[in-house]
Design a protein around this motif. Sequence first.
Motif, PDB file in Angstrom:
ATOM      1  N   LEU A 276      28.406  33.223  47.633  1.00  0.00           N
ATOM      2  CA  LEU A 276      29.158  32.697  46.494  1.00  0.00           C
ATOM      3  C   LEU A 276      30.617  33.125  46.566  1.00  0.00           C
ATOM      4  CD1 LEU A 276      26.576  33.375  43.637  1.00  0.00           C
ATOM      5  CD2 LEU A 276      27.298  31.131  44.463  1.00  0.00           C
ATOM      6  N   CYS A 277      30.837  34.382  46.947  1.00  0.00           N
ATOM      7  CA  CYS A 277      32.208  34.889  47.053  1.00  0.00           C
ATOM      8  C   CYS A 277      32.999  34.127  48.115  1.00  0.00           C
ATOM      9  CB  CYS A 277      32.167  36.382  47.374  1.00  0.00           C
ATOM     10  SG  CYS A 277      33.796  37.128  47.613  1.00  0.00           S
ATOM     11  N   LEU A 278      32.407  33.954  49.287  1.00  0.00           N
ATOM     12  CA  LEU A 278      33.099  33.241  50.371  1.00  0.00           C
ATOM     13  C   LEU A 278      33.395  31.797  49.987  1.00  0.00           C
ATOM     14  CD1 LEU A 278      31.017  34.597  53.389  1.00  0.00           C
ATOM     15  CD2 LEU A 278      33.423  35.089  52.909  1.00  0.00           C
ATOM     16  N   THR A 279      32.468  31.181  49.249  1.00  0.00           N
ATOM     17  CA  THR A 279      32.643  29.780  48.864  1.00  0.00           C
ATOM     18  C   THR A 279      33.836  29.587  47.950  1.00  0.00           C
ATOM     19  OG1 THR A 279      30.261  29.383  49.072  1.00  0.00           O
ATOM     20  CG2 THR A 279      31.534  27.797  47.786  1.00  0.00           C
ATOM     21  N   VAL A 280      33.942  30.411  46.927  1.00  0.00           N
ATOM     22  CA  VAL A 280      35.036  30.226  45.966  1.00  0.00           C
ATOM     23  C   VAL A 280      36.372  30.694  46.528  1.00  0.00           C
ATOM     24  CG1 VAL A 280      33.571  30.273  43.920  1.00  0.00           C
ATOM     25  CG2 VAL A 280      34.458  32.417  44.832  1.00  0.00           C
ATOM     26  N   LEU A 281      36.348  31.655  47.471  1.00  0.00           N
ATOM     27  CA  LEU A 281      37.606  32.087  48.080  1.00  0.00           C
ATOM     28  C   LEU A 281      38.202  31.000  48.961  1.00  0.00           C
ATOM     29  CD1 LEU A 281      37.036  35.846  49.002  1.00  0.00           C
ATOM     30  CD2 LEU A 281      38.496  34.886  47.206  1.00  0.00           C
ATOM     31  N   LYS A 282      37.351  30.122  49.512  1.00  0.00           N
ATOM     32  CA  LYS A 282      37.871  28.974  50.256  1.00  0.00           C
ATOM     33  C   LYS A 282      38.666  28.056  49.349  1.00  0.00           C
ATOM     34  CE  LYS A 282      34.271  28.844  53.833  1.00  0.00           C
ATOM     35  NZ  LYS A 282      33.154  28.049  54.407  1.00  0.00           N
ATOM     36  N   GLU A 286      40.160  33.042  42.705  1.00  0.00           N
ATOM     37  CA  GLU A 286      40.013  34.491  42.627  1.00  0.00           C
ATOM     38  C   GLU A 286      39.433  34.932  41.287  1.00  0.00           C
ATOM     39  OE1 GLU A 286      43.498  36.589  43.816  1.00  0.00           O
ATOM     40  OE2 GLU A 286      44.024  35.118  45.353  1.00  0.00           O
ATOM     41  N   ASP A 287      39.678  34.161  40.249  1.00  0.00           N
ATOM     42  CA  ASP A 287      39.110  34.489  38.942  1.00  0.00           C
ATOM     43  C   ASP A 287      37.585  34.501  38.988  1.00  0.00           C
ATOM     44  OD1 ASP A 287      41.521  34.847  37.722  1.00  0.00           O
ATOM     45  OD2 ASP A 287      41.665  32.798  36.962  1.00  0.00           O
ATOM     46  N   ALA A 288      37.013  33.544  39.707  1.00  0.00           N
ATOM     47  CA  ALA A 288      35.550  33.467  39.818  1.00  0.00           C
ATOM     48  C   ALA A 288      35.003  34.691  40.547  1.00  0.00           C
ATOM     49  CB  ALA A 288      35.143  32.188  40.539  1.00  0.00           C
ATOM     50  N   VAL A 289      35.729  35.176  41.559  1.00  0.00           N
ATOM     51  CA  VAL A 289      35.297  36.378  42.274  1.00  0.00           C
ATOM     52  C   VAL A 289      35.324  37.582  41.340  1.00  0.00           C
ATOM     53  CG1 VAL A 289      35.754  37.901  44.231  1.00  0.00           C
ATOM     54  CG2 VAL A 289      36.146  35.449  44.450  1.00  0.00           C
ATOM     55  N   THR A 290      36.354  37.671  40.528  1.00  0.00           N
ATOM     56  CA  THR A 290      36.448  38.766  39.564  1.00  0.00           C
ATOM     57  C   THR A 290      35.269  38.751  38.597  1.00  0.00           C
ATOM     58  OG1 THR A 290      38.865  38.664  39.678  1.00  0.00           O
ATOM     59  CG2 THR A 290      37.903  39.823  37.798  1.00  0.00           C
ATOM     60  N   ARG A 291      34.901  37.565  38.118  1.00  0.00           N
ATOM     61  CA  ARG A 291      33.761  37.456  37.202  1.00  0.00           C
ATOM     62  C   ARG A 291      32.456  37.806  37.909  1.00  0.00           C
ATOM     63  NH1 ARG A 291      36.683  32.837  35.777  1.00  0.00           N
ATOM     64  NH2 ARG A 291      35.247  31.443  36.879  1.00  0.00           N
ATOM     65  N   ILE A 311      34.688  41.788  51.069  1.00  0.00           N
ATOM     66  CA  ILE A 311      35.137  40.423  51.381  1.00  0.00           C
ATOM     67  C   ILE A 311      36.450  40.121  50.657  1.00  0.00           C
ATOM     68  CG2 ILE A 311      34.584  37.971  51.139  1.00  0.00           C
ATOM     69  CD1 ILE A 311      31.624  38.758  51.387  1.00  0.00           C
ATOM     70  N   PHE A 312      36.520  40.542  49.405  1.00  0.00           N
ATOM     71  CA  PHE A 312      37.708  40.262  48.593  1.00  0.00           C
ATOM     72  C   PHE A 312      38.916  41.041  49.119  1.00  0.00           C
ATOM     73  CE2 PHE A 312      39.341  39.942  43.966  1.00  0.00           C
ATOM     74  CZ  PHE A 312      40.025  38.784  44.290  1.00  0.00           C
ATOM     75  N   PHE A 313      38.700  42.285  49.515  1.00  0.00           N
ATOM     76  CA  PHE A 313      39.792  43.098  50.055  1.00  0.00           C
ATOM     77  C   PHE A 313      40.316  42.499  51.353  1.00  0.00           C
ATOM     78  CE2 PHE A 313      41.566  46.713  52.397  1.00  0.00           C
ATOM     79  CZ  PHE A 313      42.407  47.260  51.441  1.00  0.00           C
ATOM     80  N   ASN A 314      39.416  42.040  52.208  1.00  0.00           N
ATOM     81  CA  ASN A 314      39.812  41.405  53.464  1.00  0.00           C
ATOM     82  C   ASN A 314      40.620  40.134  53.191  1.00  0.00           C
ATOM     83  OD1 ASN A 314      39.792  41.186  56.351  1.00  0.00           O
ATOM     84  ND2 ASN A 314      38.220  39.601  56.167  1.00  0.00           N
ATOM     85  N   PHE A 315      40.224  39.384  52.172  1.00  0.00           N
ATOM     86  CA  PHE A 315      40.969  38.187  51.770  1.00  0.00           C
ATOM     87  C   PHE A 315      42.393  38.551  51.345  1.00  0.00           C
ATOM     88  CE2 PHE A 315      42.338  35.418  48.265  1.00  0.00           C
ATOM     89  CZ  PHE A 315      42.307  34.176  48.879  1.00  0.00           C
TER      90      PHE A 315
END
Length: 371
Positions: A276-282, A286-291, A311-315
Amino acid sequence: MQNLGLYFRHYRLLCFAQNLIQKNTLNYSTAYGSIDVFSYQIISDGYSKNDLKSLRPTSNLINDVTKRHFTVAENKNSVDLSKLSAQELDNMLLELHKLNKDKELLQCISECLNKKVMIGKDVIKKLFRDYSFNGKVNSVEHLRTYSSKVTPALYEKNGEFLHYSAKVYCMKGNSQKGLSILNDAYKKHKNLRAFYRIILKELIHDSVMNRSEASMVTFKKYVLELSNTWNDSYPLVCFWHACWKSDWFSDQMLANELLEVSESLQNIIKEMASTLCLTVLKEYNEDAVTRLLQTLLKYKMMNEYTQVLHIFFNFKLKNKDIRGCMEILRNCEALGVTLPTYLQRQFIKILIGRKDTDKPIPTKTDFKLKF
């Protein structure tokens, strides 16, 4: 002298023919008169032979439209549909549909019903799709009646076309009735449940996009019922996913409510967290990842929380977002989470290579975790 006499006889014959044409001009039909006027305008306007060639497609187009008009709009009342070939009947129905002549089309279907005339299954399905998408309830139900009487095998194979009834009511704004029909179809036709899940996913997407609060509540009720009664969590996950990604606060709150009442949904989100994280980061959401991080922390899914945070830090590193990286590091320190060594080294390299005069590249949204 003999040649001169022959000349005068030919001349008199030519004059006689000219007078005869002039006298009979008024007897021409309107159609021929229109053609004469059109021909005269071409000649009088001085069109060349090449110009006339360029006019031929337009002339053919007019003839085609006229031909379609008389064939479809008029002859249908005089032609026995049972005597048409299958291809001719299908073409006529498609033409009526293309011209938005729903009344005439439904009359033809009624005649086919009375005379037990078979309509091609591809044409039937196309009409079902288009009418259901446009919210034409009467047309869909008319087609269902025809199919049940004339093509019962096709009718049963497609689950009585109940999914089109469900869709047309939802598109019309009556989600309660539409989902009730789909729920009954789900119970009755077990072999079509995978197909019904796809239909429900489409309806969920349309509901979220159209921002109908009443529909959202109705969808919540039915996806939970399918999950609890039939152990089918796919519609529930689809609904949660649409609400979670939404920019609307009310949708995000609805996603949280679904998690609170469904333990099975919690387990699925736990397994799918990294994906889910990888999908929304594409999509740079970023708000969705935070949630998502907040959700994982709330339900104490620390392993999944750590994976998503990596994953988020690497992004953030790839986007050279120094401020975002610092925020993540502070939260890692507060929560006792350790970042992999290779990520720490990459971050240090960025800091060493960064000049004081350089400004961090701005991101779409500042990263702030609030717990």
